[in-house]
Structures are given as structure tokens and as C-alpha cells.
Design a protein around this motif. Structure first.
Motif, PDB file in Angstrom:
ATOM      1  N   THR A 177      64.470  -7.727  -0.222  1.00 46.29           N
ATOM      2  CA  THR A 177      62.943  -7.254  -1.599  1.00 46.29           C
ATOM      3  C   THR A 177      62.224  -8.335  -1.389  1.00 46.29           C
ATOM      4  OG1 THR A 177      64.069  -5.297  -1.966  1.00 46.29           O
ATOM      5  CG2 THR A 177      61.765  -5.743  -2.451  1.00 46.29           C
ATOM      6  N   GLU A 178      60.955  -8.190  -0.267  1.00 37.96           N
ATOM      7  CA  GLU A 178      59.915  -9.045  -0.442  1.00 37.96           C
ATOM      8  C   GLU A 178      58.554  -7.961  -1.049  1.00 37.96           C
ATOM      9  OE1 GLU A 178      59.679 -12.293  -0.766  1.00 37.96           O
ATOM     10  OE2 GLU A 178      61.424 -13.278   0.387  1.00 37.96           O
ATOM     11  N   THR A 179      57.940  -8.584  -1.974  1.00 37.57           N
ATOM     12  CA  THR A 179      56.697  -7.350  -2.395  1.00 37.57           C
ATOM     13  C   THR A 179      56.083  -8.754  -2.700  1.00 37.57           C
ATOM     14  OG1 THR A 179      58.146  -5.884  -3.631  1.00 37.57           O
ATOM     15  CG2 THR A 179      55.825  -5.793  -4.213  1.00 37.57           C
ATOM     16  N   THR A 180      54.781  -8.242  -2.305  1.00 36.12           N
ATOM     17  CA  THR A 180      53.543  -9.228  -2.185  1.00 36.12           C
ATOM     18  C   THR A 180      52.114  -8.443  -2.477  1.00 36.12           C
ATOM     19  OG1 THR A 180      51.806 -11.039  -1.160  1.00 36.12           O
ATOM     20  CG2 THR A 180      52.564  -9.338   0.211  1.00 36.12           C
ATOM     21  N   ARG A 181      51.525  -8.665  -3.485  1.00 28.58           N
ATOM     22  CA  ARG A 181      49.765  -7.750  -3.703  1.00 28.58           C
ATOM     23  C   ARG A 181      48.898  -8.820  -3.481  1.00 28.58           C
ATOM     24  NH1 ARG A 181      48.703  -4.942  -9.431  1.00 28.58           N
ATOM     25  NH2 ARG A 181      50.962  -4.225  -8.215  1.00 28.58           N
ATOM     26  N   GLN A 182      48.207  -8.598  -2.512  1.00 35.26           N
ATOM     27  CA  GLN A 182      47.137  -8.504  -1.500  1.00 35.26           C
ATOM     28  C   GLN A 182      45.757  -8.022  -1.356  1.00 35.26           C
ATOM     29  OE1 GLN A 182      47.052 -11.598   0.557  1.00 35.26           O
ATOM     30  NE2 GLN A 182      48.916 -11.783  -0.146  1.00 35.26           N
ATOM     31  N   ARG A 183      44.803  -8.384  -1.362  1.00 39.10           N
ATOM     32  CA  ARG A 183      43.341  -7.711  -1.271  1.00 39.10           C
ATOM     33  C   ARG A 183      42.506  -7.752  -0.116  1.00 39.10           C
ATOM     34  NH1 ARG A 183      42.208  -6.324  -6.592  1.00 39.10           N
ATOM     35  NH2 ARG A 183      39.794  -6.430  -5.780  1.00 39.10           N
ATOM     36  N   LEU A 184      42.093  -6.884   0.086  1.00 39.71           N
ATOM     37  CA  LEU A 184      41.451  -6.322   1.506  1.00 39.71           C
ATOM     38  C   LEU A 184      40.335  -4.940   1.365  1.00 39.71           C
ATOM     39  CD1 LEU A 184      41.071  -7.036   4.315  1.00 39.71           C
ATOM     40  CD2 LEU A 184      42.514  -5.403   4.853  1.00 39.71           C
ATOM     41  N   ASN A 185      38.995  -5.498   1.865  1.00 42.76           N
ATOM     42  CA  ASN A 185      37.871  -4.193   1.420  1.00 42.76           C
ATOM     43  C   ASN A 185      38.450  -3.414   2.851  1.00 42.76           C
ATOM     44  OD1 ASN A 185      35.906  -2.561   1.254  1.00 42.76           O
ATOM     45  ND2 ASN A 185      34.578  -4.302   2.551  1.00 42.76           N
ATOM     46  N   ALA A 186      38.815  -2.477   1.996  1.00 44.20           N
ATOM     47  CA  ALA A 186      39.463  -1.416   2.875  1.00 44.20           C
ATOM     48  C   ALA A 186      38.677   0.009   3.172  1.00 44.20           C
ATOM     49  CB  ALA A 186      41.029  -1.266   3.226  1.00 44.20           C
TER      50      ALA A 186
END
Length: 232
Positions: free
Chosen positions: A160-169
Motif C-alpha cells: 500500500t502507498e499513501t501520500t498526503r498532498q495539498r492543492l487548491n481544488a
């Protein structure tokens, strides 16, 4: 899914997905040296690629998840490339938050790899092994305040790969699709999506519409499941 070919007028609306937004760099993914497809963006130009799948439109999309099994493919040209993915945004918005698995034929043989993309930032590739026949579950969750958690699990291989990202969506659509941004796809028999949920409910509850560019045929969506085959 009932298949239909996107009219040019509808396609023009979909061009709105190409635009600018702010995205953080990847925290826990790496781009393989052989990832020649990294120049391709997923999910931002419905008229510039080959498409098949479903999209729900509205507002307040907080999560999407779904499962599929990667089919065995046959490369026809070195330009063949396709990927199933699930994501938020991308239809009528300027960003896409998405994760999936791609098949890249640039080496002459199919190479499978997991990835995520916070468009307009480029896709980021995981180094975990992927093979035809592997089953996957993928999900994107909007945590609020521009934070997103993207998870990709190979249930066959157990990673399992988990990533937390930020984006103005904007969170104005949710998709489960297959895509070839190179406009060329390898031969395969069928790809089956299942267990697709949006905001914790069956995908069907949001009356999603089929989107395809004419190269794929979709079965009807039923209880969060549908199949895609290349059009004859």
C-alpha cells in the motif's frame, strides 16, 4: 456503462480541466528512471486523449474509491499507454487529484507501475512491483483545507502507498475511468471496475454519466461496477 462518443461541443467544455493550481511536491513517491511516460499528464484534457469511464458532477465531493484488476495487454506500438484511475475533479475544473496504475509500452513490452497525480503537477510513480493480474483498490479523500490523502493498494502483492498532498481544488466531480494520454492504447480484453463509492455511497447514487472518446465501450453502471472493452 452505456457508451457514447463525446461531441465536439461537450469536449470543448471538458477543456476547462487544463489550468493552473498550486500543489505540494511528493513526500513518499519516486519517479523510476525508466518512466518515459512521465511527460504525460492524466486527467486534464478529455479531447487530447483516449477515454472510457464515468463521471459524477456536482459539489462537495469528499472521497472516491474503487477497485479493478490489471489486464494482460499486448503492445501494438511503443506509443501505447493507458491507465485506470479514480479521482476527484477534472471535469469542469482546473485540477485533478487522482491515483491509479499505468501500462507503458515505450520499451516495447508492457511495463506496469502505480502512480498518483495532483494536476497540474506531473504524475509521481511508486517503485512497488506491479504485474498483469494484480488487483487494486484506490482512493482519494479530501480532508479539507486543500489537503488530500491518496491511497493505492495492490491487494495481490500486499503493498500500500499513501501520500498526503495539498492543492487548491474545487471538489466538483468524481471519476472512475481509463485513459490514454498518448492517444494510443495496447490491446486488452476487458477491464472491470467494482466497488466504486463516492462520499461513502455507491457511485450510482450520484447519477454519473459515461464519458468516452469512442475507442472504448462501457457496460451499464450497476452497484458501483462496470466493465470497459476496446470498441470494435
Amino acid at each position: 456503462m452505456s457508451a457514447f462518443r463525446l461531441a465536439r461541443t461537450a469536449t470543448a467544455v471538458l477543456l476547462a480541466v487544463s489550468g493552473a493550481a498550486l500543489a505540494a511536491g511528493p513526500a513518499d513517491a519516486a519517479t523510476p528512471a525508466a518512466a518515459s511516460a512521465s511527460a504525460h499528464h492524466y486527467g486534464h484534457s478529455y479531447d487530447g486523449g483516449v477515454w472510457g469511464g464515468y463521471v459524477a458532477q456536482g459539489s462537495g465531493f469528499r472521497s472516491v474509491s474503487g477497485s479493478w484488476t490489471m489486464p494482460q495487454v499486448q503492445c501494438n506500438t511503443a506509443n501505447d499507454l493507458f491507465a485506470p484511475w479514480v479521482g476527484i475533479d477534472g471535469y469542469g475544473s482546473q485540477t485533478v487529484e487522482q491515483t491509479g496504475v499505468q501500462v507503458d509500452c515505450s520499451s516495447g513490452s508492457p511495463v506496469y507501475s502505480g502512480w498518483y497525480e495532483m494536476y497540474p503537477a506531473p504524475p509521481q510513480y511508486f517503485n512497488d512491483p506491479v504485474d498483469a493480474g494484480d488487483s487494486f483498490t484506490a482512493g482519494v479523500v479530501a480532508n479539507g483545507g486543500g489537503s488530500y490523502t491518496l491511497t493505492l493498494t495492490d491487494t495481490t502483492k500486499g503493498w500500500t502507498e499513501t501520500t498526503r498532498q495539498r492543492l487548491n481544488a474545487q471538489n466538483v466531480s468524481a471519476e472512475a475511468v481509463i485513459e490514454s494520454p498518448s492517444q494510443s492504447y495496447p490491446s486488452f480484453t476487458s477491464l472491470d471496475f467494482s466497488g466504486i463509492t463516492v462520499n461513502g455511497r455507491s457511485f450510482d447514487a450520484y447519477s454519473p454519466q459515461a464519458i468516452d472518446s469512442g475507442q472504448y465501450t462501457e457496460t451499464a453502471l450497476q452497484n458501483g461496477a462496470f466493465s470497459i472493452v476496446p470498441a470494435s
